[in-house]
Enzyme design. Structure first.
Site, PDB file in Angstrom:
ATOM      1  N   GLY A   1      67.943 -31.017 119.374  1.00 31.81           N
ATOM      2  CA  GLY A   1      67.488 -29.991 118.447  1.00 31.81           C
ATOM      3  C   GLY A   1      68.605 -28.991 118.228  1.00 31.81           C
ATOM      4  CE  LYS A   2      73.938 -26.607 118.034  1.00 35.56           C
ATOM      5  NZ  LYS A   2      74.530 -26.939 119.346  1.00 35.56           N
ATOM      6  N   GLY A   3      69.347 -24.883 116.064  1.00 39.48           N
ATOM      7  CA  GLY A   3      68.790 -23.889 115.154  1.00 39.48           C
ATOM      8  C   GLY A   3      69.739 -22.737 114.961  1.00 39.48           C
TER       9      GLY A   3
END
Lengths: 185, 409
Positions: free
Chosen positions: B101-103
């Site tokens: 995931g990443k944000g």
């Protein structure tokens, strides 16, 4: 329960799809290899898995088509009452075992193509026999096209992306085997 | 080609070799969930500022989503997607039980006062708290975020869900963070290079090293190479680069940089350009700063034996082909810089165990995990004559695909 057989007149073939394109002589030749048969309510015309090769054309009445499921139960696939409906084409042309059982519902009248006499026409190279075979193939193709349309409509109603459970199972089975055998880290 | 497509290019190649089929490939490439949020705060001046925030959860077949949060004006959905998918492959390749995931937020934290930074961090947490958590998605620091930002996220999340130190990693050590985290990525870079050299029956001592980017990762990597008997020939940061054919004094250089001194002001050696640094003859070239620094324009001039990708995406796909074609081995980012996320995993484990590990244990476990991951990738590459990047992605894809098939797609 006695099965009656009698000769068939040429006029019977004038409106049948399976004799489409036949001239008068060909219709006469074809009538020679057919008999009329009548069945009483509940009588069996053909049995699933048996090797008989009679081809039946429905003249009058209703025929119940049934198949045995994996649990051994007889499941009705269709009840057909349409005059001119044909049963047993694959058995006649290919000699494959019957794929279903046909039973008379009420009084039933059929025209039956005798397989031995049909084979004799083929062996003699008679055009009428090949025209008949071609008409059968055309009919099968039309039914296949109609089945494709039906399948598409059902997929739409059921919200199915891909037809055929076998395809989906094959994806998972194939991948599982491939990953475990070849790419297992 | 977009960042996402660059990443997917390697995935498609590996998937084709493995004959996974289009349907599995489509599943592997597509992110599972993307959340876009609007985050507004009232500035100290009274002005309202609004920013766009994202959290992309790429794949969780192997475990909770894992990946950093960056605060930078360049943050956009395509870039976040690419980074999220990279995390899926990185965690799978190194063998830790996470997905990807990443944000981030498209803001410039240098514009904020400390109070504003805290408010925007908490407001962002309020927007995404429903989709993150110790067993679902675990953010971490990334560009322009740090332990303090993680502490605020942990605090804000805990208001909704109860005390939850395991919701983020990269926390300050005094607030349930892990020892050994700061040097972890640099240590992993060193360990991957050492493992590769040793797999060719050579010793790491005596190798010459060039490091582009002397930040946290580059400087720690340089220290470990130095301690292992390697010679640092050149190093660079945003201000410039310095070269010393007889070798740089690594502890002295680190002290200079950590004291706030730019490399352009370093007194020893000869000042050169960053471009020249990348083409110096050496054994190990360690790009540890930005992406796309080795391209089809300069790949033909690289004179290293081995490129160790400490940064994310420093080599373009075209440059990678060029380097491999010239016999230059590339230890890919998804393996070389996986030390950081590995120690993040250890932090999460310590939080769940509610037991603190000493630094020696963290370092030992990191060495064990990196050694095993490198052995798997290097063996596969050798047996099938794959380049290291292809072998790494095949390992990652294989593990994710297997988990997904077993769990049922």
């Amino acid at each position: 329960m006695e099965i009656e057989s009698e000769r068939v007149s040429i006029r019977e073939f004038e409106s049948l799809r399976m004799t489409e394109g036949f001239d008068a002589q060909e219709r006469a030749a074809f009538a020679e290899i057919c008999v009329r048969r009548r069945y009483d309510d509940g009588e069996t015309l053909f049995v699933e898995a048996e090797g008989t090769r009679d081809l039946f054309v429905l003249v009058r009445g209703t025929i119940r088509i049934a198949k045995t499921d994996a649990q051994g139960r007889s499941r009705t696939l269709a009840s057909v009452a349409k005059a001119g409906a044909v049963f047993g084409e694959i058995a006649l042309l290919l000699g494959d075992p019957r794929t279903a059982t046909g039973t008379a519902v009420g009084e039933l009248e059929t025209i039956v193509v005798d397989p031995g006499r049909f084979d004799a026409l083929i062996d003699d190279g008679r055009l009428v026999a090949y025209k008949f075979a071609l008409n059968i193939l055309k009919d099968i193709s039309r039914r296949q096209a109609a089945m494709n349309e039906t399948t598409l409509r059902l997929m739409g109603r059921l919200g199915i992306e891909h037809a055929g459970m076998a395809e989906t199972v094959d994806d998972v089975t194939r991948l599982r085997e491939k990953l475990l055998l070849n790419w297992n880290f | 080609m977009s960042s996402f497509e660059d990443t997917n290019r390697y995935i498609r190649k590996a998937a084709a070799i493995m004959d996974l089929g289009d349907r599995m490939l489509n599943y592997l490439i597509a992110p599972e969930r993307e959340m876009a949020v609007q985050v507004s705060i009232t500035r100290d001046s009274g002005r309202i500022s609004t920013y766009r925030g994202y959290r992309v959860q790429h794949n969780n077949a192997r475990g909770p989503y894992k990946g950093g949060l960056r605060f930078h004006p360049s943050v956009d959905l395509d870039h976040v997607r690419a980074l999220a998918s990279l995390m899926t492959w990185k965690t799978a390749i190194v063998g830790i039980p996470f997905g990807g995931g990443k944000g981030g937020l498209d803001c410039d934290p240098t514009d904020f006062t400390p109070g504003e930074l805290e408010r925007i961090t908490r407001r962002f947490t309020q927007k995404i708290h429903e989709i993150v958590g110790p067993q679902s998605d675990i953010p971490a620091p990334d560009v322009n975020t740090n332990g303090q930002v993680m502490a605020w996220i942990m605090d804000e999340f805990s208001k909704f869900h109860g005390f939850s130190p395991a919701v983020v990693t990269g926390k300050p050590v005094d607030l349930h963070g892990s020892l050994g985290r700061e040097a972890a990525t640099g240590r992993g870079v060193f360990l991957s290079a050492q493992a590769f050299v040793q797999s060719h029956k050579e010793k790491i001592a005596g190798n010459t090293v060039v490091v582009q980017g002397f930040g946290n990762v580059g400087s720690h990597a340089a220290r470990f190479f130095h301690e292992a008997g390697c010679m640092l020939l050149a190093a660079s940061d945003a201000s410039g680069a310095v070269h010393a054919p007889e070798g740089l004094d690594v502890p002295h250089l680190i002290e200079h940089v950590r004291g706030g001194g730019p490399i352009a002001d370093y007194s020893a050696g000869r000042q050169i350009s960053n471009a020249e640094l990348l083409t110096l003859p050496c054994d190990l070239l360690v790009p540890a700063a930005l992406g796309d620094v080795i391209t089809s324009d300069n790949a033909k001039d690289v004179r290293a034996r081995i490129v160790v990708e400490a940064a994310n995406g420093p080599t373009t796909p075209e440059a990678h082909e060029e380097l491999e074609g010239r016999g230059i081995h590339v230890i890919p980012d998804v393996l070389a810089n996986a030390g950081g996320v590995t120690v993040s995993y250890f932090e999460w484990v310590q939080n769940l165990q509610q037991m603190h590990w000493d630094e020696e244990r963290v370092d030992q476990e990191l060495s064990r995990v990196m050694a095993k991951a490198c052995a798997t990738v290097f063996t596969l590459a050798r047996e099938h004559e794959f380049d290291l990047r292809t072998a790494a992605y095949i390992v990652g894809l294989g593990r994710v695909a297997k988990a997904a098939v077993m769990r049922g797609i």
